[in-house]
Design an enzyme around this catalytic site. Structure first.
Site, PDB file in Angstrom:
ATOM      1  N   ASP A  10       0.511   1.061  17.027  1.00  0.00           N
ATOM      2  CA  ASP A  10       0.550   1.833  15.565  1.00  0.00           C
ATOM      3  C   ASP A  10       1.203   2.931  15.532  1.00  0.00           C
ATOM      4  O   ASP A  10       1.430   3.543  16.653  1.00  0.00           O
ATOM      5  CB  ASP A  10      -0.925   1.637  14.934  1.00  0.00           C
ATOM      6  CG  ASP A  10      -0.797   2.229  13.627  1.00  0.00           C
ATOM      7  OD1 ASP A  10       0.273   2.013  12.651  1.00  0.00           O
ATOM      8  OD2 ASP A  10      -1.441   3.318  13.190  1.00  0.00           O
ATOM      9  N   ASP A  12       1.584   5.583  12.635  1.00  0.00           N
ATOM     10  CA  ASP A  12       0.965   6.552  11.634  1.00  0.00           C
ATOM     11  C   ASP A  12      -0.537   6.718  11.887  1.00  0.00           C
ATOM     12  O   ASP A  12      -1.278   5.627  11.787  1.00  0.00           O
ATOM     13  CB  ASP A  12       1.213   6.160  10.258  1.00  0.00           C
ATOM     14  CG  ASP A  12       2.744   6.249   9.815  1.00  0.00           C
ATOM     15  OD1 ASP A  12       3.499   7.354   9.800  1.00  0.00           O
ATOM     16  OD2 ASP A  12       3.310   5.317   9.323  1.00  0.00           O
ATOM     17  N   GLU A  19       0.331  11.658   8.414  1.00  0.00           N
ATOM     18  CA  GLU A  19       0.169  11.318   6.758  1.00  0.00           C
ATOM     19  C   GLU A  19      -0.192  12.620   6.134  1.00  0.00           C
ATOM     20  O   GLU A  19       0.551  12.690   5.104  1.00  0.00           O
ATOM     21  CB  GLU A  19      -1.189  10.359   6.748  1.00  0.00           C
ATOM     22  CG  GLU A  19      -1.130   9.135   7.316  1.00  0.00           C
ATOM     23  CD  GLU A  19      -0.279   8.188   6.637  1.00  0.00           C
ATOM     24  OE1 GLU A  19       0.358   8.650   5.615  1.00  0.00           O
ATOM     25  OE2 GLU A  19      -0.005   7.055   7.137  1.00  0.00           O
ATOM     26  N   GLY A  54       4.624   2.860   1.783  1.00  0.00           N
ATOM     27  CA  GLY A  54       4.847   4.042   0.555  1.00  0.00           C
ATOM     28  C   GLY A  54       5.332   3.527  -0.553  1.00  0.00           C
ATOM     29  O   GLY A  54       4.704   3.921  -1.745  1.00  0.00           O
ATOM     30  N   LYS A  55       5.747   2.478  -0.887  1.00  0.00           N
ATOM     31  CA  LYS A  55       6.270   2.014  -2.313  1.00  0.00           C
ATOM     32  C   LYS A  55       5.073   1.254  -2.843  1.00  0.00           C
ATOM     33  O   LYS A  55       4.848   1.360  -3.942  1.00  0.00           O
ATOM     34  CB  LYS A  55       7.395   0.651  -1.990  1.00  0.00           C
ATOM     35  CG  LYS A  55       8.748   1.292  -1.415  1.00  0.00           C
ATOM     36  CD  LYS A  55       9.854   0.374  -1.690  1.00  0.00           C
ATOM     37  CE  LYS A  55       9.773  -0.748  -0.506  1.00  0.00           C
ATOM     38  NZ  LYS A  55       9.894  -0.381   0.954  1.00  0.00           N
ATOM     39  N   ARG A  57       2.109   2.246  -2.153  1.00  0.00           N
ATOM     40  CA  ARG A  57       1.101   3.151  -2.292  1.00  0.00           C
ATOM     41  C   ARG A  57       1.633   3.947  -3.748  1.00  0.00           C
ATOM     42  O   ARG A  57       0.655   4.216  -4.603  1.00  0.00           O
ATOM     43  CB  ARG A  57       1.318   4.405  -1.300  1.00  0.00           C
ATOM     44  CG  ARG A  57       0.155   5.133  -1.297  1.00  0.00           C
ATOM     45  CD  ARG A  57      -0.078   6.133  -0.145  1.00  0.00           C
ATOM     46  NE  ARG A  57      -0.401   5.090   1.202  1.00  0.00           N
ATOM     47  CZ  ARG A  57       0.141   5.212   2.143  1.00  0.00           C
ATOM     48  NH1 ARG A  57       1.070   6.144   2.557  1.00  0.00           N
ATOM     49  NH2 ARG A  57      -0.135   4.219   3.151  1.00  0.00           N
ATOM     50  N   HIS A  87      11.116   6.467  -3.357  1.00  0.00           N
ATOM     51  CA  HIS A  87      10.707   6.032  -1.872  1.00  0.00           C
ATOM     52  C   HIS A  87      11.827   6.638  -1.004  1.00  0.00           C
ATOM     53  O   HIS A  87      11.536   6.995   0.286  1.00  0.00           O
ATOM     54  CB  HIS A  87      10.377   4.650  -1.489  1.00  0.00           C
ATOM     55  CG  HIS A  87       9.574   4.624  -0.340  1.00  0.00           C
ATOM     56  ND1 HIS A  87      10.439   4.006   0.662  1.00  0.00           N
ATOM     57  CD2 HIS A  87       8.418   4.880   0.411  1.00  0.00           C
ATOM     58  CE1 HIS A  87       9.790   3.811   1.828  1.00  0.00           C
ATOM     59  NE2 HIS A  87       8.363   4.217   1.830  1.00  0.00           N
ATOM     60  N   LYS A  90      11.706  10.250  -0.531  1.00  0.00           N
ATOM     61  CA  LYS A  90      10.541  10.473   0.188  1.00  0.00           C
ATOM     62  C   LYS A  90      10.818  10.198   1.801  1.00  0.00           C
ATOM     63  O   LYS A  90      10.648  11.118   2.648  1.00  0.00           O
ATOM     64  CB  LYS A  90       9.210   9.622  -0.278  1.00  0.00           C
ATOM     65  CG  LYS A  90       8.066   9.845   0.797  1.00  0.00           C
ATOM     66  CD  LYS A  90       8.074   8.672   1.901  1.00  0.00           C
ATOM     67  CE  LYS A  90       7.181   8.975   2.857  1.00  0.00           C
ATOM     68  NZ  LYS A  90       6.937   7.965   3.769  1.00  0.00           N
ATOM     69  N   ASN A 133      11.424   5.990   9.939  1.00  0.00           N
ATOM     70  CA  ASN A 133      10.312   6.956  10.300  1.00  0.00           C
ATOM     71  C   ASN A 133       9.887   6.796  11.991  1.00  0.00           C
ATOM     72  O   ASN A 133       9.540   7.984  12.349  1.00  0.00           O
ATOM     73  CB  ASN A 133       9.224   6.651   9.367  1.00  0.00           C
ATOM     74  CG  ASN A 133       9.507   6.849   7.969  1.00  0.00           C
ATOM     75  OD1 ASN A 133      10.597   7.459   7.687  1.00  0.00           O
ATOM     76  ND2 ASN A 133       8.699   6.374   7.161  1.00  0.00           N
ATOM     77  N   ASP A 188      -5.580   3.095  14.174  1.00  0.00           N
ATOM     78  CA  ASP A 188      -6.420   4.441  13.982  1.00  0.00           C
ATOM     79  C   ASP A 188      -6.986   4.071  12.782  1.00  0.00           C
ATOM     80  O   ASP A 188      -7.849   4.893  12.347  1.00  0.00           O
ATOM     81  CB  ASP A 188      -5.576   5.610  13.566  1.00  0.00           C
ATOM     82  CG  ASP A 188      -4.565   5.278  12.414  1.00  0.00           C
ATOM     83  OD1 ASP A 188      -3.773   4.363  12.291  1.00  0.00           O
ATOM     84  OD2 ASP A 188      -4.703   6.284  11.480  1.00  0.00           O
TER      85      ASP A 188
HETATM   86  C1  XBP Z   1       1.165   3.622   7.505  1.00  0.00           C
HETATM   87  C2  XBP Z   1       1.515   3.662   6.278  1.00  0.00           C
HETATM   88  C3  XBP Z   1       2.910   3.976   5.916  1.00  0.00           C
HETATM   89  C4  XBP Z   1       2.952   5.333   5.572  1.00  0.00           C
HETATM   90  C5  XBP Z   1       4.248   5.512   4.843  1.00  0.00           C
HETATM   91  O1  XBP Z   1      -0.043   2.368   7.841  1.00  0.00           O
HETATM   92  O2  XBP Z   1       0.681   3.397   5.516  1.00  0.00           O
HETATM   93  O3  XBP Z   1       3.089   3.470   4.631  1.00  0.00           O
HETATM   94  O4  XBP Z   1       1.834   6.191   5.056  1.00  0.00           O
HETATM   95  O5  XBP Z   1       5.410   4.889   5.265  1.00  0.00           O
HETATM   96  P1  XBP Z   1      -0.243   1.911   9.482  1.00  0.00           P
HETATM   97  P2  XBP Z   1       6.674   4.446   4.317  1.00  0.00           P
HETATM   98  O6  XBP Z   1      -0.374   3.261  10.286  1.00  0.00           O
HETATM   99  O7  XBP Z   1      -1.477   1.245   9.075  1.00  0.00           O
HETATM  100  O8  XBP Z   1       1.022   1.208   9.723  1.00  0.00           O
HETATM  101  O9  XBP Z   1       6.552   5.561   3.040  1.00  0.00           O
HETATM  102  O10 XBP Z   1       7.950   4.422   5.007  1.00  0.00           O
HETATM  103  O11 XBP Z   1       6.102   2.911   3.914  1.00  0.00           O
HETATM  104 MG    MG Z   2      -1.949   4.045  11.368  1.00  0.00          MG
END
Ligand code: XBP
Ligand code: MG
Length: 257
Positions: A10, A12, A19, A54-55, A57, A87, A90, A133, A188
Site C-alpha cells: 500500500d 498512503d 495523509e 479523494g473524490k 472523500r 480533485h 488537489k 501520486n 496500515d
Molecule cells: C489512501 C486513500 C487516498 C488518499 C488520497 O487509501 O484513501 O484516497 O487519501 O488519494 P489506501 P487521491 O492507503 O488504503 O490506499 O486523492 O488521489 O484519491
Molecule cells: Mg493506506
C-alpha cells in the site's frame, strides 16, 4: 508448500505518512483556491479517512457537512464536475508538496525495499490513490528509477471498487500471475487490511497516527513501523521472532510458518 515470491505495498500511510501533512494540506489548498470556505482539521480528516479515494472523500464530506449544497449541485448537474475539478487541483498541490520533499518515507521502508530487490523478490503496489501520486512519491524519495522497481503499480480508478474491496489486490495478483500464498501485503489501515485479507493475502501492518485504534484482526504482524537496526520497532501483535526490525528473513518465516 508455498514459496515467498513477491511483496505488495500500500502507499498512503504505509510507504509514507502522506495523509496529515500531504493529502489533507493539498485538499485544503484546493478548497481555499476555489473560495469554498472548507478546511479539514487534522481530527476531521481522520474521520473522513474512513472513505478511501479523494473524490469519494469530498462527496462523503458534502453529504455529512453540506447536504443542501450537495443537493443543489446534484440538481444543477454540476456535482461531478465540481468534484473532478477540485480533485485535479488537489492532485496538483499534492505533487507540489512531494517535489518540495515534504513527505519522507516511513522508517525502514527504503532499507527493506533494497533488501527485497537485492534478493530478487518481485514488488508491486496496490493503492487507492491517484497514479501520479505514487510515481511522485517514489521519485521524490527514492529517485525516478525506483518507479521501475515495481512490476505493477495498481492505483486509483483502475478497478471498479476501491479499498476496502479486494479488487485492487486481485488485479495485482492477476497481472503478476501469482497466488496469494506466495505474497505478503503491507498495509496500515482497517480499509487496507480488509482489502488484502479479502484477496487472501498474509498482511503485515505498520500502524500510524490515524490508524493505531483500527481493528487489525487477521494480520500476521502488527508493528508501529518496520524498524531499523538502530531504531527498533514495537511488535503489537504477531511474532517477529525476537528481531527488532523487519527483514526478508523474518518475512520468509511468516509464510512458511
Ligand atoms: C489512501 C486513500 C487516498 C488518499 C488520497 O487509501 O484513501 O484516497 O487519501 O488519494 P489506501 P487521491 O492507503 O488504503 O490506499 O486523492 O488521489 O484519491
Ligand atoms: Mg493506506
Amino acid at each position: 508448500m508455498s514459496k515467498l515470491k513477491a511483496f505488495i505495498f500500500d502507499v498512503d500511510g504505509t510507504l509514507a505518512d502522506t495523509e496529515k501533512d500531504g493529502h489533507r494540506v493539498a485538499f485544503n489548498r484546493a478548497f481555499e483556491e476555489a473560495n469554498l470556505g472548507w478546511c479539514w482539521s487534522v481530527d476531521e480528516y481522520g474521520e473522513l479517512l474512513s472513505i478511501t479515494g479523494g473524490k469519494e472523500r469530498i462527496h462523503h464530506f458534502l453529504s455529512l457537512r453540506h447536504p443542501k449544497f450537495l443537493k443543489q449541485q446534484q440538481q444543477a448537474g454540476t456535482l461531478d464536475d465540481l468534484i473532478k475539478t477540485l480533485h485535479a487541483r488537489k492532485t496538483h498541490f499534492y505533487a507540489q508538496l512531494l517535489s518540495e520533499g515534504a513527505i519522507p518515507l516511513r522508517t525502514g521502508v527504503k532499507r527493506l525495499l533494497n533488501e527485497m530487490r537485492e534478493q530478487g523478490f518481485r514488488l508491486a503496489i496496490a493503492t487507492t490513490t491517484t497514479p501520479e501520486n505514487v510515481t511522485g512519491l517514489l521519485a521524490s524519495t527514492l529517485g525516478k528509477a525506483s518507479i521501475g522497481w515495481f512490476e505493477v503499480i495498481a492505483a486509483g480508478d483502475i478497478v471498479p471498487e476501491k479499498k476496502p474491496a479486494a479488487d485492487i489486490y486481485h488485479y495485482v495478483l492477476e497481472k503478476m500471475n501469482l497466488k496469494p500464498e506466495d505474497c505478503i501485503a503491507f498495509e496500515d489501515s482497517s480499509n487496507g487490511i480488509q482489502s488484502s485479507l479479502g484477496a487472501n493475502l498474509k498482511t503485515v501492518i505498520t500502524q500510524n497516527h490515524y490508524t493505531e485504534t483500527h481493528d487489525f484482526t487477521g494480520a500476521v504482524l502488527v508493528l508501529d513501523h518496520l524498524g531499523e537496526p538502530d531504531n527498533p520497532c514495537r511488535c503489537i501483535a504477531g511474532d517477529l521472532g525476537g528481531a527488532t526490525f523487519v527483514s526478508v528473513t523474518e518475512l520468509t518465516k511468516l509464510v512458511t510458518a
